[in-house]
Design a protein around this motif. Sequence first.
Motif, PDB file in Angstrom:
ATOM      1  N   LEU A  54       0.849  -1.174   0.000  1.00 44.09           N
ATOM      2  CA  LEU A  54       0.000   0.000   0.000  1.00 44.09           C
ATOM      3  C   LEU A  54       0.892   1.234   0.000  1.00 44.09           C
ATOM      4  N   GLU A  58      -2.956   5.086  -0.179  1.00 41.87           N
ATOM      5  CA  GLU A  58      -3.802   3.899  -0.053  1.00 41.87           C
ATOM      6  C   GLU A  58      -3.917   3.461   1.404  1.00 41.87           C
ATOM      7  N   LEU A  59      -2.829   3.561   2.143  1.00 45.12           N
ATOM      8  CA  LEU A  59      -2.868   3.193   3.560  1.00 45.12           C
ATOM      9  C   LEU A  59      -3.801   4.116   4.330  1.00 45.12           C
ATOM     10  N   ALA A  62      -7.386   3.070   3.543  1.00 45.37           N
ATOM     11  CA  ALA A  62      -7.740   1.826   4.246  1.00 45.37           C
ATOM     12  C   ALA A  62      -7.955   2.089   5.734  1.00 45.37           C
ATOM     13  N   LYS A 163      -7.927  -4.160   2.697  1.00 37.42           N
ATOM     14  CA  LYS A 163      -6.640  -3.544   2.391  1.00 37.42           C
ATOM     15  C   LYS A 163      -6.675  -2.813   1.050  1.00 37.42           C
ATOM     16  N   ASP A 164      -7.787  -2.952   0.332  1.00 36.61           N
ATOM     17  CA  ASP A 164      -7.912  -2.314  -0.976  1.00 36.61           C
ATOM     18  C   ASP A 164      -9.308  -1.702  -1.036  1.00 36.61           C
TER      19      ASP A 164
END
Length: 527
Positions: A54, A58-59, A62, A163-164
Amino acid sequence: MTAARAPSAVTARPGEALLDRTVGDQLRLRATGQPDRPALVWAVDDDPAALDSLTYSELLRAAEAAATEIRRDARPGERVALWAANGPEWVIVEYACALAGTVLVPFNTAWTDGEVAHALSLASPRLLFAGVDNRGVDLRSRAAALVRPRLGAQAVDLTGIAKDVATPSVTDRPVVLPEDPFLIQFTSGTTGRAKGATLSHRAALNAGHLRARTFHADERDVWLNPVPLHHVGGSVVIVLAALASGGCYVAMSRFHPVRQVALMRATGATRTGGVPTMFYALLETPGFDEALTTVRSVGLGGASVPPSLVERLQAHGATVSVGYGQSECPIVTQSDPAGDADHVATTVGVTIPHTDLRIVDGGGQVVGRGEIGEVHVRSPLTMIGYWDMPKATDEVFDADGFLRTGDVGSLDDAGVVRIHGRTREVIIRGGENIYPIEVEDALLRHPAVDSVAVLAVPSGRWGEEVAAVVRLTTPGAVTAEELAEFAAEGIAHFKVPRRWRFVEEFPLTASGKVRKIELLSLFPARG
């Protein structure tokens, strides 16, 4: 007349400015300034050939999505427990709690049901995220059974954390301040049942920040360290060092030398660490030489460090350092990465910036340089206190705001700190105080000794006697008599172990420390 020794006290030195923000705000800062930088990497199904990752943006997405889920059941200030081995979901929930304003409560995956019940009773979490432990054993059914009798609490499947995710709709962000509680770290301390050392956002984030600055870390770094995230050495010192410096954290479910070497090579790891037993195994693993070529520093800790191990790592081109800290204050000192093997192995270095330290006797008076006493620390990284234990909190802080660490240490004229053991581990043989770490260090200098644990066993004549449990590099390479003669060359005769046992393996905690209490059974009482 002999001149009086200078007092064993160090005044805080200035250094890098402290970060005055929350862990969640630091993540937002990285996601804004470095959105496409890798932030979190892991091996899918523990296969180093199958990496997933990630970026910082992206992290954050999430973590924000997970925070939204958490806030449906837990208000800011309420606790959220986490019981699982290392993994990407663990890190996402850590950041999600920071964003939601809830307090993260890591549970040790090796705990019994009774230990978990005690932690649940003390912290009263609204949620318990559960997954599998580092052996792959499912903890979710146990978690559900343990929280079921507790009104208002519920178990949640950690593996369901996404996670996505698409960009979540973030509204009504809670107000979270740097001084608010971020994490409750359970520690047994020196006596009694586990206590919850409560760290603020400011303390936790700056523990990572100062660790990173001490190592001159930056956004190019890849941090791979298999230390369990249910310890502050993982969730705070390593994970938040990567966040503070803009680097990448590699989640590894458990220590496995072959997989770690492969993962180091696959990710280009630049920072790694662990306890000595891990590095003995790594040095024997094919490919470790190549994996070390990208490593900028190796951090050792958690147990006595043999000079021979430091020399072997340095011979491979690694820069090696030892740090000292505890749950109540995650980082206190750091040894000089440029130091020789003896400095790295026998000291914990000097205090990090912003830290006051002194060595005191049983009456609370500062001792002279070179003398042994209890280590007291005052730092912006110290805990707020023990969760819901005001009396225990009052007992561990003195009138000047210094934390009584329970560790026995000394300070030399150069300001270098040495740790001699825990106050409760002092062996009193015929009125003489003996510190196990001193004896362990002496024995570890023998080339045939791989690792050693020194402990007190009852003695009718002396009150307590010194005992040593030894693991040799090669079984039968040396006898107890030969080791006793070797030790007598470096330490006083009364410190030399009188009782010996040789083992092939040590019983270890989840963080790789020797369970000395279990070794006592090797020494039956003598009539």
